[in-house]
Design a protein around this motif. Structure first.
Motif, PDB file in Angstrom:
ATOM      1  N   ASP A   1      69.911   1.529  98.986  1.00 35.34           N
ATOM      2  CA  ASP A   1      69.133   2.770  98.960  1.00 35.34           C
ATOM      3  C   ASP A   1      70.048   3.980  98.764  1.00 35.34           C
ATOM      4  N   GLU A   2      71.189   3.971  99.447  1.00 33.56           N
ATOM      5  CA  GLU A   2      72.140   5.078  99.322  1.00 33.56           C
ATOM      6  C   GLU A   2      72.741   5.125  97.921  1.00 33.56           C
ATOM      7  N   VAL A   3      73.024   3.948  97.360  1.00 34.62           N
ATOM      8  CA  VAL A   3      73.584   3.887  96.008  1.00 34.62           C
ATOM      9  C   VAL A   3      72.575   4.404  94.991  1.00 34.62           C
ATOM     10  N   PHE A   4      71.311   3.961  95.123  1.00 36.82           N
ATOM     11  CA  PHE A   4      70.265   4.423  94.208  1.00 36.82           C
ATOM     12  C   PHE A   4      70.092   5.944  94.306  1.00 36.82           C
ATOM     13  N   ALA A   5      70.174   6.471  95.529  1.00 42.49           N
ATOM     14  CA  ALA A   5      70.028   7.915  95.717  1.00 42.49           C
ATOM     15  C   ALA A   5      71.141   8.672  94.991  1.00 42.49           C
ATOM     16  N   GLN A   6      72.364   8.147  95.057  1.00 42.62           N
ATOM     17  CA  GLN A   6      73.488   8.790  94.369  1.00 42.62           C
ATOM     18  C   GLN A   6      73.317   8.725  92.855  1.00 42.62           C
ATOM     19  N   ILE A   7      72.830   7.593  92.365  1.00 43.62           N
ATOM     20  CA  ILE A   7      72.619   7.439  90.919  1.00 43.62           C
ATOM     21  C   ILE A   7      71.552   8.416  90.432  1.00 43.62           C
ATOM     22  N   ARG A   8      70.452   8.524  91.192  1.00 43.91           N
ATOM     23  CA  ARG A   8      69.402   9.484  90.820  1.00 43.91           C
ATOM     24  C   ARG A   8      69.925  10.910  90.890  1.00 43.91           C
ATOM     25  N   GLY A   9      70.720  11.188  91.934  1.00 44.24           N
ATOM     26  CA  GLY A   9      71.276  12.529  92.089  1.00 44.24           C
ATOM     27  C   GLY A   9      72.204  12.913  90.945  1.00 44.24           C
ATOM     28  N   ALA A  10      72.841  11.903  90.332  1.00 46.59           N
ATOM     29  CA  ALA A  10      73.733  12.164  89.199  1.00 46.59           C
ATOM     30  C   ALA A  10      72.964  12.282  87.882  1.00 46.59           C
ATOM     31  N   GLY A  11      71.632  12.038  87.934  1.00 41.12           N
ATOM     32  CA  GLY A  11      70.799  12.229  86.750  1.00 41.12           C
ATOM     33  C   GLY A  11      70.549  10.978  85.925  1.00 41.12           C
ATOM     34  N   TYR A  12      70.734   9.790  86.523  1.00 40.59           N
ATOM     35  CA  TYR A  12      70.514   8.540  85.784  1.00 40.59           C
ATOM     36  C   TYR A  12      69.352   7.770  86.399  1.00 40.59           C
ATOM     37  N   ARG A  13      68.622   7.045  85.535  1.00 39.77           N
ATOM     38  CA  ARG A  13      67.368   6.436  85.961  1.00 39.77           C
ATOM     39  C   ARG A  13      67.549   5.097  86.662  1.00 39.77           C
ATOM     40  N   ASN A  14      68.529   4.310  86.241  1.00 36.13           N
ATOM     41  CA  ASN A  14      68.694   2.998  86.858  1.00 36.13           C
ATOM     42  C   ASN A  14      70.149   2.555  86.826  1.00 36.13           C
ATOM     43  N   ILE A  15      70.424   1.454  87.506  1.00 34.93           N
ATOM     44  CA  ILE A  15      71.794   0.951  87.615  1.00 34.93           C
ATOM     45  C   ILE A  15      72.357   0.569  86.253  1.00 34.93           C
TER      46      ILE A  15
ATOM     47  N   LEU B   1      79.976   7.013  87.420  1.00 33.05           N
ATOM     48  CA  LEU B   1      80.503   7.095  86.061  1.00 33.05           C
ATOM     49  C   LEU B   1      79.561   6.345  85.120  1.00 33.05           C
ATOM     50  N   PRO B   2      78.917   7.038  84.183  1.00 35.74           N
ATOM     51  CA  PRO B   2      77.925   6.395  83.313  1.00 35.74           C
ATOM     52  C   PRO B   2      78.571   5.575  82.203  1.00 35.74           C
ATOM     53  N   LYS B   3      77.772   4.696  81.612  1.00 42.22           N
ATOM     54  CA  LYS B   3      78.208   3.999  80.410  1.00 42.22           C
ATOM     55  C   LYS B   3      78.274   5.003  79.261  1.00 42.22           C
ATOM     56  N   ALA B   4      79.077   4.680  78.257  1.00 40.99           N
ATOM     57  CA  ALA B   4      79.300   5.618  77.152  1.00 40.99           C
ATOM     58  C   ALA B   4      77.992   6.008  76.467  1.00 40.99           C
ATOM     59  N   ALA B   5      77.048   5.061  76.373  1.00 36.99           N
ATOM     60  CA  ALA B   5      75.786   5.330  75.680  1.00 36.99           C
ATOM     61  C   ALA B   5      74.919   6.336  76.428  1.00 36.99           C
ATOM     62  N   PHE B   6      75.174   6.500  77.738  1.00 35.13           N
ATOM     63  CA  PHE B   6      74.348   7.392  78.550  1.00 35.13           C
ATOM     64  C   PHE B   6      75.113   8.636  79.004  1.00 35.13           C
ATOM     65  N   ASP B   7      76.337   8.782  78.520  1.00 37.82           N
ATOM     66  CA  ASP B   7      77.141   9.941  78.898  1.00 37.82           C
ATOM     67  C   ASP B   7      76.669  11.171  78.126  1.00 37.82           C
ATOM     68  N   GLU B   8      77.008  12.348  78.634  1.00 38.16           N
ATOM     69  CA  GLU B   8      76.612  13.583  77.970  1.00 38.16           C
ATOM     70  C   GLU B   8      77.359  13.745  76.651  1.00 38.16           C
ATOM     71  N   LEU B   9      76.643  14.255  75.655  1.00 36.15           N
ATOM     72  CA  LEU B   9      77.241  14.496  74.348  1.00 36.15           C
ATOM     73  C   LEU B   9      78.091  15.760  74.408  1.00 36.15           C
ATOM     74  N   THR B  10      79.317  15.666  73.906  1.00 31.98           N
ATOM     75  CA  THR B  10      80.234  16.806  73.930  1.00 31.98           C
ATOM     76  C   THR B  10      80.577  17.225  72.502  1.00 31.98           C
ATOM     77  N   PRO B  11      81.078  18.452  72.316  1.00 29.91           N
ATOM     78  CA  PRO B  11      81.513  18.872  70.978  1.00 29.91           C
ATOM     79  C   PRO B  11      82.543  17.926  70.372  1.00 29.91           C
ATOM     80  N   ASN B  12      83.383  17.333  71.217  1.00 31.33           N
ATOM     81  CA  ASN B  12      84.386  16.395  70.720  1.00 31.33           C
ATOM     82  C   ASN B  12      83.730  15.152  70.121  1.00 31.33           C
ATOM     83  N   ASP B  13      82.632  14.678  70.750  1.00 29.86           N
ATOM     84  CA  ASP B  13      81.908  13.521  70.218  1.00 29.86           C
ATOM     85  C   ASP B  13      81.323  13.820  68.840  1.00 29.86           C
ATOM     86  N   MET B  14      80.960  15.080  68.610  1.00 27.61           N
ATOM     87  CA  MET B  14      80.341  15.480  67.349  1.00 27.61           C
ATOM     88  C   MET B  14      81.367  15.947  66.321  1.00 27.61           C
TER      89      MET B  14
END
Length: 225
Positions: free
Chosen positions: A113-127, A144-157
């Protein structure tokens, strides 16, 4: 009553000095030894304040001893990996590649429950969106999210962005902050010139900031009616 008041003021000054010596960590960032020391110091200070039969010096000696001991421990933690591991522990990986490590949860006594709460708090939907969840030494979890779910940065573009660095609060509430003025490499004359440009004296400026590229933002205080 006057004696208790005087003792309270004296111990307030002593405790402030000791806690300042121990560092500026917030309560949530304290290591176990720091939290224990802070708790013991507060208890030892309370006794001489309320019981006038206990000499002030007894409280001073105990508090200063704990403060010095914590300072020495902090120094040892910085210099020795063995001491650091013994007193502060090590980070614990709770989730790796989206998979829960049950043994790590049990060892750290952390619930899902604590882990799920931290994941939701970081803005991710599931493990499955998460690469790692790490329990740090201060008790906080890093997600730390997987690369596919990480925020897009100017460097990525492939977009080049000029680094503006840090914004330095050079003037706060009409007073020059010498520490940040030196960091931003802004001499006093330039600060005064910026104030004149805004048709104000330094004392009339609410705040002035400057980033590492030299971009300044100056806001004057509102005139009192």
């Amino acid at each position: 009553m006057a004696v208790i008041l005087l003792r309270t003021v004296i111990f307030y000054i002593v405790l402030t000095a000791i806690m300042r010596l121990m560092g500026k960590r917030q309560i949530g960032e304290m290591q176990v030894s720091e939290f224990v020391t802070a708790f013991l110091i507060s208890e030892m200070a309370a006794l001489p304040i309320t019981d006038i039969d206990i000499p002030l010096m007894h409280g001073f000696v105990a508090i200063c001893t704990l403060g010095c001991l914590e300072t020495l421990i902090s120094f040892a933690v910085q210099k020795s990996v063995t001491v650091r591991k013994a007193l502060t522990g090590e980070p614990v990986v709770l989730i790796s590649d989206g998979k829960v490590i049950e043994k790590a949860l049990s060892t750290a006594r952390i619930t899902l429950d604590e882990v799920f709460a931290q994941i939701r708090g970081a803005g991710y939907r599931n493990i499955g969106d998460v690469q790692y969840v790490i329990l740090e030494q201060n008790g906080k979890m890093s997600v730390l999210p997987k690369a596919a779910f990480d925020e897009l940065t100017p460097n990525d573009m492939g977009i080049g962005v000029e680094n503006s660095g840090m914004t330095h609060p050079v003037i706060i509430d009409g007073k020059i902050n010498n520490c940040f003025a030196e960091t931003a490499k802004i001499p006093l004359k330039e600060t005064e010139r910026e104030a004149r440009r805004c048709k104000a004296a330094i004392r009339d400026i609410l705040y002035m900031t400057c980033d590492d590229l030299g971009n300044k933002v100056t806001v004057k205080k509102e005139k009192k009616r």
